[in-house]
Structures are given as structure tokens and as C-alpha cells.
Design a protein around this motif. Structure first.
Motif, PDB file in Angstrom:
ATOM      1  N   ALA A  72      17.012  -9.001 -45.208  1.00  0.00           N
ATOM      2  CA  ALA A  72      16.508  -9.284 -43.692  1.00  0.00           C
ATOM      3  C   ALA A  72      15.857 -10.692 -43.504  1.00  0.00           C
ATOM      4  N   ALA A  73      15.081 -11.137 -44.529  1.00  0.00           N
ATOM      5  CA  ALA A  73      14.491 -12.517 -44.559  1.00  0.00           C
ATOM      6  C   ALA A  73      15.782 -13.559 -44.369  1.00  0.00           C
ATOM      7  N   MET A  74      16.646 -13.538 -45.425  1.00  0.00           N
ATOM      8  CA  MET A  74      17.874 -14.317 -45.349  1.00  0.00           C
ATOM      9  C   MET A  74      18.588 -14.357 -44.092  1.00  0.00           C
ATOM     10  N   MET A  75      18.771 -12.994 -43.376  1.00  0.00           N
ATOM     11  CA  MET A  75      19.423 -12.918 -42.209  1.00  0.00           C
ATOM     12  C   MET A  75      18.705 -13.538 -40.999  1.00  0.00           C
ATOM     13  N   LEU A  76      17.356 -13.291 -41.171  1.00  0.00           N
ATOM     14  CA  LEU A  76      16.594 -13.877 -39.987  1.00  0.00           C
ATOM     15  C   LEU A  76      16.275 -15.511 -40.109  1.00  0.00           C
ATOM     16  N   GLY A  77      16.642 -15.936 -41.072  1.00  0.00           N
ATOM     17  CA  GLY A  77      16.406 -17.481 -41.535  1.00  0.00           C
ATOM     18  C   GLY A  77      15.372 -17.894 -42.333  1.00  0.00           C
ATOM     19  N   GLY A  78      14.990 -16.959 -43.040  1.00  0.00           N
ATOM     20  CA  GLY A  78      13.908 -17.192 -44.009  1.00  0.00           C
ATOM     21  C   GLY A  78      12.457 -16.406 -43.921  1.00  0.00           C
ATOM     22  N   ILE A  79      11.933 -16.735 -45.028  1.00  0.00           N
ATOM     23  CA  ILE A  79      10.587 -15.973 -45.351  1.00  0.00           C
ATOM     24  C   ILE A  79       9.430 -16.033 -44.147  1.00  0.00           C
ATOM     25  N   GLU A  80       9.440 -17.251 -43.628  1.00  0.00           N
ATOM     26  CA  GLU A  80       8.416 -17.327 -42.414  1.00  0.00           C
ATOM     27  C   GLU A  80       8.776 -16.756 -41.238  1.00  0.00           C
ATOM     28  N   LYS A  81      10.284 -16.434 -40.916  1.00  0.00           N
ATOM     29  CA  LYS A  81      10.687 -15.534 -39.978  1.00  0.00           C
ATOM     30  C   LYS A  81      10.424 -14.025 -39.925  1.00  0.00           C
ATOM     31  N   LEU A  82      10.668 -13.579 -41.305  1.00  0.00           N
ATOM     32  CA  LEU A  82      10.198 -12.199 -41.520  1.00  0.00           C
ATOM     33  C   LEU A  82       8.852 -12.048 -41.563  1.00  0.00           C
ATOM     34  N   ALA A  83       7.950 -12.862 -41.818  1.00  0.00           N
ATOM     35  CA  ALA A  83       6.612 -12.768 -41.966  1.00  0.00           C
ATOM     36  C   ALA A  83       5.922 -12.790 -40.390  1.00  0.00           C
ATOM     37  N   ASP A  84       6.740 -13.363 -39.477  1.00  0.00           N
ATOM     38  CA  ASP A  84       6.327 -13.269 -38.067  1.00  0.00           C
ATOM     39  C   ASP A  84       6.796 -11.890 -37.552  1.00  0.00           C
ATOM     40  N   LEU A 120       6.885  -9.302 -39.172  1.00  0.00           N
ATOM     41  CA  LEU A 120       5.876  -8.348 -39.944  1.00  0.00           C
ATOM     42  C   LEU A 120       4.544  -8.589 -39.572  1.00  0.00           C
ATOM     43  N   THR A 121       4.402  -9.554 -38.742  1.00  0.00           N
ATOM     44  CA  THR A 121       2.778  -9.971 -38.350  1.00  0.00           C
ATOM     45  C   THR A 121       1.924 -10.174 -39.303  1.00  0.00           C
ATOM     46  N   ILE A 122       2.518 -10.729 -40.681  1.00  0.00           N
ATOM     47  CA  ILE A 122       1.624 -10.987 -41.696  1.00  0.00           C
ATOM     48  C   ILE A 122       2.099 -12.509 -42.253  1.00  0.00           C
ATOM     49  N   GLN A 123       1.140 -12.944 -43.150  1.00  0.00           N
ATOM     50  CA  GLN A 123       1.410 -14.414 -43.771  1.00  0.00           C
ATOM     51  C   GLN A 123       2.583 -14.374 -44.773  1.00  0.00           C
ATOM     52  N   GLU A 124       3.307 -15.285 -44.888  1.00  0.00           N
ATOM     53  CA  GLU A 124       4.276 -15.429 -45.830  1.00  0.00           C
ATOM     54  C   GLU A 124       4.169 -15.108 -47.144  1.00  0.00           C
ATOM     55  N   ARG A 125       2.719 -15.327 -47.521  1.00  0.00           N
ATOM     56  CA  ARG A 125       2.263 -15.000 -48.900  1.00  0.00           C
ATOM     57  C   ARG A 125       2.423 -13.424 -49.037  1.00  0.00           C
ATOM     58  N   ASN A 141       6.973   1.971 -44.171  1.00  0.00           N
ATOM     59  CA  ASN A 141       8.057   2.242 -43.174  1.00  0.00           C
ATOM     60  C   ASN A 141       7.721   1.419 -41.863  1.00  0.00           C
ATOM     61  N   ASP A 142       6.784   1.065 -41.452  1.00  0.00           N
ATOM     62  CA  ASP A 142       6.467   0.149 -40.531  1.00  0.00           C
ATOM     63  C   ASP A 142       7.152  -1.218 -40.866  1.00  0.00           C
ATOM     64  N   ASP A 143       6.903  -1.688 -42.023  1.00  0.00           N
ATOM     65  CA  ASP A 143       7.556  -2.836 -42.256  1.00  0.00           C
ATOM     66  C   ASP A 143       9.130  -2.960 -42.214  1.00  0.00           C
ATOM     67  N   LEU A 144       9.673  -1.893 -42.664  1.00  0.00           N
ATOM     68  CA  LEU A 144      11.038  -1.773 -42.357  1.00  0.00           C
ATOM     69  C   LEU A 144      11.443  -1.614 -40.855  1.00  0.00           C
ATOM     70  N   LEU A 145      10.746  -0.899 -40.246  1.00  0.00           N
ATOM     71  CA  LEU A 145      11.087  -0.777 -38.461  1.00  0.00           C
ATOM     72  C   LEU A 145      10.736  -2.262 -38.002  1.00  0.00           C
ATOM     73  N   ALA A 146       9.800  -2.858 -38.409  1.00  0.00           N
ATOM     74  CA  ALA A 146       9.814  -4.269 -37.797  1.00  0.00           C
ATOM     75  C   ALA A 146      11.033  -5.235 -38.134  1.00  0.00           C
ATOM     76  N   ALA A 147      11.285  -5.163 -39.196  1.00  0.00           N
ATOM     77  CA  ALA A 147      12.369  -6.031 -39.821  1.00  0.00           C
ATOM     78  C   ALA A 147      13.398  -5.738 -39.100  1.00  0.00           C
ATOM     79  N   ALA A 148      13.802  -4.450 -38.942  1.00  0.00           N
ATOM     80  CA  ALA A 148      15.107  -3.976 -38.193  1.00  0.00           C
ATOM     81  C   ALA A 148      15.186  -4.458 -36.450  1.00  0.00           C
ATOM     82  N   ALA A 149      13.862  -4.260 -36.071  1.00  0.00           N
ATOM     83  CA  ALA A 149      13.937  -4.715 -34.661  1.00  0.00           C
ATOM     84  C   ALA A 149      13.962  -6.137 -34.704  1.00  0.00           C
ATOM     85  N   ALA A 150      13.594  -7.200 -35.625  1.00  0.00           N
ATOM     86  CA  ALA A 150      13.688  -8.398 -35.626  1.00  0.00           C
ATOM     87  C   ALA A 150      15.217  -8.713 -35.670  1.00  0.00           C
ATOM     88  N   LEU A 151      15.896  -8.018 -36.518  1.00  0.00           N
ATOM     89  CA  LEU A 151      17.442  -8.090 -36.915  1.00  0.00           C
ATOM     90  C   LEU A 151      18.135  -7.805 -35.496  1.00  0.00           C
TER      91      LEU A 151
END
Length: 93
Positions: free
Chosen positions: A29-41, A43-48, A62-72
Motif C-alpha cells: 500500500a505504501a508503494m502504491m500510495l507513493g511512499g511511507i509518508e503517504k501511508l503514514a498520513d 494511518l494518521t500516525i508518524q512515519e516511524r 484491522n483499522d490500519d488495514l481499512l485506513a490503507a484500503a480507503a487511501a488506495l
């Protein structure tokens, strides 16, 4: 007893499955979204924290997965809309 908190003030996620499928799913998901920073956004958490989830240092909820799916889904909608504009332009020429 005090709740465990991350540096962001969010409760630490404990007890979530550390499955390779979940970690790899977030990585993809991070790669498809354009990087870790986009996925972090998404997930509403920091890149770390996002890196820790992908590496298996933290669980993936599960919430992490659903948030990533929504962003995709959102990104896919934008890509489809742009593709349609290109088709319309090709037909107009």
C-alpha cells in the motif's frame, strides 16, 4: 495502572496479529500510495510508527488495514478520473 502511550499520545496497539500478510499488505500500500509518508498520513500516525508496523515491530490492526484500503480507493478514483479525461481528450482530437 497507566495506559501505554506512543510519543504521539495515542494508545500503543498491543495484541494485534503480527502476520506477514498484514505487514506486506501495508508495504505494498505504501508503494502504491507513493511512499511511507503517504501511508503514514492515511494511518494518521508518524512515519516511524508506520515503518515499525511494516517491519513487524508493532502490530497491524484491522483499522490500519481499512485506513490503507480507503487511501488506495481514493487514489484509484483519482487515477480513473484522470484516465477518463485522457480518453475524452483523445476522442475530441
Amino acid at each position: 495502572m497507566a495506559a501505554d502511550n506512543t510519543c504521539a499520545g495515542k494508545p500503543a496497539q498491543k495484541g494485534h496479529p503480527l502476520k506477514v500478510e498484514r505487514m506486506m499488505g501495508l508495504h505494498t500500500a505504501a508503494m502504491m500510495l507513493g511512499g511511507i509518508e503517504k501511508l503514514a498520513d492515511a494511518l494518521t500516525i508518524q512515519e516511524r510508527g508506520t515503518r515499525a508496523k511494516i517491519s513487524g515491530e508493532r502490530g497491524v490492526s484491522n483499522d490500519d488495514l481499512l485506513a490503507a484500503a480507503a487511501a488506495l480507493d481514493e487514489r484509484a478514483d483519482r487515477v480513473r478520473a484522470h484516465a477518463e479525461k485522457l480518453r475524452q481528450e483523445a476522442q475530441a482530437a
